[in-house]
Design a protein around this motif. Sequence first.
Motif, PDB file in Angstrom:
ATOM      1  N   LEU A  14       0.827  -1.027  -0.083  1.00  0.00           N
ATOM      2  CA  LEU A  14       0.253   0.073  -0.048  1.00  0.00           C
ATOM      3  C   LEU A  14       0.885   1.230   0.070  1.00  0.00           C
ATOM      4  O   LEU A  14       0.449   2.333  -0.513  1.00  0.00           O
ATOM      5  CB  LEU A  14      -1.157   0.049   1.001  1.00  0.00           C
ATOM      6  CG  LEU A  14      -2.034  -1.102   1.471  1.00  0.00           C
ATOM      7  CD1 LEU A  14      -2.679  -1.030   2.495  1.00  0.00           C
ATOM      8  CD2 LEU A  14      -2.853  -1.383   0.065  1.00  0.00           C
ATOM      9  N   LEU A  61     -17.703   8.767  -2.964  1.00  0.00           N
ATOM     10  CA  LEU A  61     -17.962   9.165  -1.852  1.00  0.00           C
ATOM     11  C   LEU A  61     -19.277   8.324  -1.047  1.00  0.00           C
ATOM     12  O   LEU A  61     -19.240   7.877   0.178  1.00  0.00           O
ATOM     13  CB  LEU A  61     -18.604  10.741  -1.591  1.00  0.00           C
ATOM     14  CG  LEU A  61     -17.196  11.581  -1.887  1.00  0.00           C
ATOM     15  CD1 LEU A  61     -17.744  13.151  -1.838  1.00  0.00           C
ATOM     16  CD2 LEU A  61     -16.136  11.379  -0.998  1.00  0.00           C
ATOM     17  N   ALA A 119     -17.542   4.668  -1.181  1.00  0.00           N
ATOM     18  CA  ALA A 119     -16.850   4.154  -0.244  1.00  0.00           C
ATOM     19  C   ALA A 119     -17.050   4.554   1.103  1.00  0.00           C
ATOM     20  O   ALA A 119     -16.371   3.732   2.122  1.00  0.00           O
ATOM     21  CB  ALA A 119     -15.336   4.862  -0.539  1.00  0.00           C
ATOM     22  N   THR A 128     -18.792   2.463   6.758  1.00  0.00           N
ATOM     23  CA  THR A 128     -19.199   2.818   8.011  1.00  0.00           C
ATOM     24  C   THR A 128     -20.493   2.123   8.787  1.00  0.00           C
ATOM     25  O   THR A 128     -20.406   1.729   9.766  1.00  0.00           O
ATOM     26  CB  THR A 128     -19.665   4.289   7.868  1.00  0.00           C
ATOM     27  OG1 THR A 128     -18.728   5.073   7.310  1.00  0.00           O
ATOM     28  CG2 THR A 128     -19.837   5.100   9.385  1.00  0.00           C
ATOM     29  N   LEU A 154     -18.866  -0.843  10.244  1.00  0.00           N
ATOM     30  CA  LEU A 154     -18.009  -0.496  11.399  1.00  0.00           C
ATOM     31  C   LEU A 154     -18.875  -0.467  12.862  1.00  0.00           C
ATOM     32  O   LEU A 154     -18.460  -1.203  13.653  1.00  0.00           O
ATOM     33  CB  LEU A 154     -17.238   0.894  11.152  1.00  0.00           C
ATOM     34  CG  LEU A 154     -16.468   1.282  12.525  1.00  0.00           C
ATOM     35  CD1 LEU A 154     -15.564   0.426  12.881  1.00  0.00           C
ATOM     36  CD2 LEU A 154     -15.660   2.758  12.020  1.00  0.00           C
ATOM     37  N   MET A 182      -7.693  -5.130  -0.258  1.00  0.00           N
ATOM     38  CA  MET A 182      -7.513  -4.057  -1.477  1.00  0.00           C
ATOM     39  C   MET A 182      -6.613  -4.599  -2.527  1.00  0.00           C
ATOM     40  O   MET A 182      -5.570  -5.429  -2.409  1.00  0.00           O
ATOM     41  CB  MET A 182      -6.789  -2.855  -0.767  1.00  0.00           C
ATOM     42  CG  MET A 182      -7.853  -2.057   0.113  1.00  0.00           C
ATOM     43  SD  MET A 182      -9.356  -1.691  -0.509  1.00  0.00           S
ATOM     44  CE  MET A 182      -9.500  -0.973  -2.079  1.00  0.00           C
ATOM     45  N   ARG A 192      -4.217  -4.327  -6.019  1.00  0.00           N
ATOM     46  CA  ARG A 192      -3.152  -3.423  -6.630  1.00  0.00           C
ATOM     47  C   ARG A 192      -2.619  -4.213  -7.889  1.00  0.00           C
ATOM     48  O   ARG A 192      -2.985  -5.327  -8.160  1.00  0.00           O
ATOM     49  CB  ARG A 192      -2.139  -3.329  -5.669  1.00  0.00           C
ATOM     50  CG  ARG A 192      -2.456  -2.344  -4.651  1.00  0.00           C
ATOM     51  CD  ARG A 192      -2.580  -0.973  -4.846  1.00  0.00           C
ATOM     52  NE  ARG A 192      -2.809   0.021  -4.040  1.00  0.00           N
ATOM     53  CZ  ARG A 192      -3.759   0.050  -3.177  1.00  0.00           C
ATOM     54  NH1 ARG A 192      -4.949  -0.395  -3.567  1.00  0.00           N
ATOM     55  NH2 ARG A 192      -3.785   1.057  -2.066  1.00  0.00           N
ATOM     56  N   GLY A 195      -6.947  -0.723   8.937  1.00  0.00           N
ATOM     57  CA  GLY A 195      -8.199  -0.686   8.722  1.00  0.00           C
ATOM     58  C   GLY A 195      -8.615   0.300   7.731  1.00  0.00           C
ATOM     59  O   GLY A 195      -9.450   0.261   6.811  1.00  0.00           O
ATOM     60  N   THR A 230      -0.536   6.479  -0.025  1.00  0.00           N
ATOM     61  CA  THR A 230      -1.593   7.628  -0.802  1.00  0.00           C
ATOM     62  C   THR A 230      -3.013   7.506  -0.644  1.00  0.00           C
ATOM     63  O   THR A 230      -3.592   8.486  -0.702  1.00  0.00           O
ATOM     64  CB  THR A 230      -0.991   7.201  -2.157  1.00  0.00           C
ATOM     65  OG1 THR A 230       0.571   7.329  -2.235  1.00  0.00           O
ATOM     66  CG2 THR A 230      -1.730   8.435  -3.265  1.00  0.00           C
TER      67      THR A 230
HETATM   68  C1  HEM Z   1     -10.172   4.990   0.841  1.00  0.00           C
HETATM   69  C2  HEM Z   1     -11.860   1.949   4.519  1.00  0.00           C
HETATM   70  C3  HEM Z   1     -15.168   5.390   5.407  1.00  0.00           C
HETATM   71  C4  HEM Z   1     -13.987   7.682   1.286  1.00  0.00           C
HETATM   72  C5  HEM Z   1     -10.361   3.867   1.883  1.00  0.00           C
HETATM   73  C6  HEM Z   1      -9.139   2.743   1.861  1.00  0.00           C
HETATM   74  C7  HEM Z   1      -9.557   1.949   2.708  1.00  0.00           C
HETATM   75  C8  HEM Z   1     -10.901   2.504   3.419  1.00  0.00           C
HETATM   76  C9  HEM Z   1      -9.115   0.675   3.413  1.00  0.00           C
HETATM   77  C10 HEM Z   1      -7.881   2.753   1.056  1.00  0.00           C
HETATM   78  C11 HEM Z   1      -8.245   2.047  -0.183  1.00  0.00           C
HETATM   79  C12 HEM Z   1      -6.858   1.574  -0.949  1.00  0.00           C
HETATM   80  O1  HEM Z   1      -5.815   1.805  -0.429  1.00  0.00           O
HETATM   81  O2  HEM Z   1      -7.201   1.263  -2.247  1.00  0.00           O
HETATM   82  C13 HEM Z   1     -12.661   2.905   5.071  1.00  0.00           C
HETATM   83  C14 HEM Z   1     -13.423   2.334   6.161  1.00  0.00           C
HETATM   84  C15 HEM Z   1     -14.431   3.226   6.385  1.00  0.00           C
HETATM   85  C16 HEM Z   1     -14.117   4.249   5.366  1.00  0.00           C
HETATM   86  C17 HEM Z   1     -13.031   0.970   6.836  1.00  0.00           C
HETATM   87  C18 HEM Z   1     -15.283   3.147   7.627  1.00  0.00           C
HETATM   88  C19 HEM Z   1     -15.175   2.558   8.572  1.00  0.00           C
HETATM   89  C20 HEM Z   1     -15.009   6.274   4.511  1.00  0.00           C
HETATM   90  C21 HEM Z   1     -15.940   7.476   4.344  1.00  0.00           C
HETATM   91  C22 HEM Z   1     -15.689   8.036   3.240  1.00  0.00           C
HETATM   92  C23 HEM Z   1     -14.644   7.447   2.604  1.00  0.00           C
HETATM   93  C24 HEM Z   1     -17.067   7.853   5.510  1.00  0.00           C
HETATM   94  C25 HEM Z   1     -16.182   9.328   2.576  1.00  0.00           C
HETATM   95  C26 HEM Z   1     -17.460  10.085   2.959  1.00  0.00           C
HETATM   96  C27 HEM Z   1     -12.882   7.106   1.001  1.00  0.00           C
HETATM   97  C28 HEM Z   1     -12.279   7.522  -0.310  1.00  0.00           C
HETATM   98  C29 HEM Z   1     -11.034   6.661  -0.438  1.00  0.00           C
HETATM   99  C30 HEM Z   1     -11.091   5.797   0.559  1.00  0.00           C
HETATM  100  C31 HEM Z   1     -12.646   8.842  -1.211  1.00  0.00           C
HETATM  101  C32 HEM Z   1      -9.894   7.022  -1.563  1.00  0.00           C
HETATM  102  C33 HEM Z   1      -8.882   7.786  -1.128  1.00  0.00           C
HETATM  103  C34 HEM Z   1      -8.107   7.881  -2.200  1.00  0.00           C
HETATM  104  O3  HEM Z   1      -7.877   7.024  -3.101  1.00  0.00           O
HETATM  105  O4  HEM Z   1      -7.036   8.665  -1.968  1.00  0.00           O
HETATM  106  N1  HEM Z   1     -11.108   3.816   2.774  1.00  0.00           N
HETATM  107  N2  HEM Z   1     -13.597   3.839   4.654  1.00  0.00           N
HETATM  108  N3  HEM Z   1     -14.055   6.216   3.313  1.00  0.00           N
HETATM  109  N4  HEM Z   1     -12.083   6.149   1.341  1.00  0.00           N
HETATM  110 FE1  HEM Z   1     -12.715   5.119   3.173  1.00  0.00          FE
END
Ligand code: HEM
Length: 402
Positions: free
Chosen positions: A51, A238, A241, A246, A249, A290, A292, A342, A347
């Motif tokens: 990652l 948004l 993801a 959530t 969780l 995830m 890659r 988690g 990045t």
């Molecule tokens: C990316 C987990 C909640 C928006 C990620 C990634 C993980 C993750 C593991 C990394 C993906 C990667 O490496 O390919 C979680 C978990 C959440 C959660 C466990 C709740 C418990 C949220 C919420 C939002 C969100 C509430 C927005 C409203 C995003 C976005 C990315 C992301 C936009 C991409 C970031 C990027 O590419 O720079 N999430 N997420 N996530 N998450 Fe969450």
Amino acid sequence: MQAFPDELSSREAWLEPFDWYREMRESAPVRYDPSRGCWDVFRYADVKRILGDDGTFSVNPRLADDFQEPERPEEGLLFETMLFKDPPRHDELRGVVDDAFEPRAIRALEPEIRELATDLLSDALADDRGELDVVDDFAYPLPVVVIAELLGVPAEDREQFKRWSDTLVESSSADDETEAFLERQQQAQMEMASYFFEMIADRRESPRDDLMSQIVTRELEDGSRLSEEGALGTCILLLIAGNITTTNLVTNAVRCFDAHDLFDELRAEPDAIGRAIEEVLRYRSPVQAMSRVATEDVTLRDAEIESGDRVVAWLGSANRDERQFEDADAFVPDRSPNQHLGFGHGTHYCLGAPLARLEASVALEELCTRTATIETVDADLQPVRSSLIYGVESLPIRYERS
Ligand code: HEM
């Protein structure tokens, strides 16, 4: 993402994959799975390295030798968002929204989130049944409405918005005709897209103080703005993801707190909830894996990964690795340090982490305050139908009000 490994294809195995992860960490920490045509990586240090090294391990699915255009219609749009772009394009796209998700901006939302959680619980606790379903009554609607509010979706459209979101996160199942499923998805996506396109046009014309206005007006590095499709993809990202993750969780937290008899303790000391939620993120991570793609030939342990190979990094296994966490299979609510993966790492570290943490702690604080006792009903738990998201479809609990 590709289908499950065979070893996790049964309901029981996917509900409790942790013994299998342990075996794999010991016997085959980096292995090639011919049936899915990809590598699986199980140890903390290796997952973190993958990652953290987006030069060698790209998020761009199109770089995979076996890439096929996706069946699900919204995935094509998603491929143009930050989640599937490497730097520098990634940073530019993330820059359009990242300030809205900074901890300070998110803290300001606490009163609204609390009000929403209280309203949902008041409804769920209203009819004196003494039972509720954590998923349907509480953990599911909360994040959908929060993100709708943030984007600026008016209150009267939120029910509709929730229905679209339900359809988009739904997976196809064995008892579901694939064609009917795809039709439903396409229908929901079209309706939602035209709704968002209207909103996008409106906010371009007359920006307001909401996230949608920011998405359409923020300038990129070359002075241009996101296209309509780019703005739509960001909104869908948004939603996708942030919501189901959530929800799980919160649900996984209720499961863990019940299994470890923590509710009384947390009622007495609500400040401990935040740290206990971090342990849920480690112990029953809502995102287990995830994907890659290797951009060059690379050796990981004794595995020769070739450029164009897909690599699955198992966060859920990394988070149980004894090499990183003492007594890794024990749920330790005040574990410190707790450098779980988690929310990913590097990045693409989760943009919504501060929001997810706030929503989950408010939700669990309110659940604790408004009940005197909680116990999960002995139910036949069904895992969420996804090869990436970890949680249960429904979690009935019995409670007494406080
Ligand atoms: C990316 C987990 C909640 C928006 C990620 C990634 C993980 C993750 C593991 C990394 C993906 C990667 O490496 O390919 C979680 C978990 C959440 C959660 C466990 C709740 C418990 C949220 C919420 C939002 C969100 C509430 C927005 C409203 C995003 C976005 C990315 C992301 C936009 C991409 C970031 C990027 O590419 O720079 N999430 N997420 N996530 N998450 Fe969450």
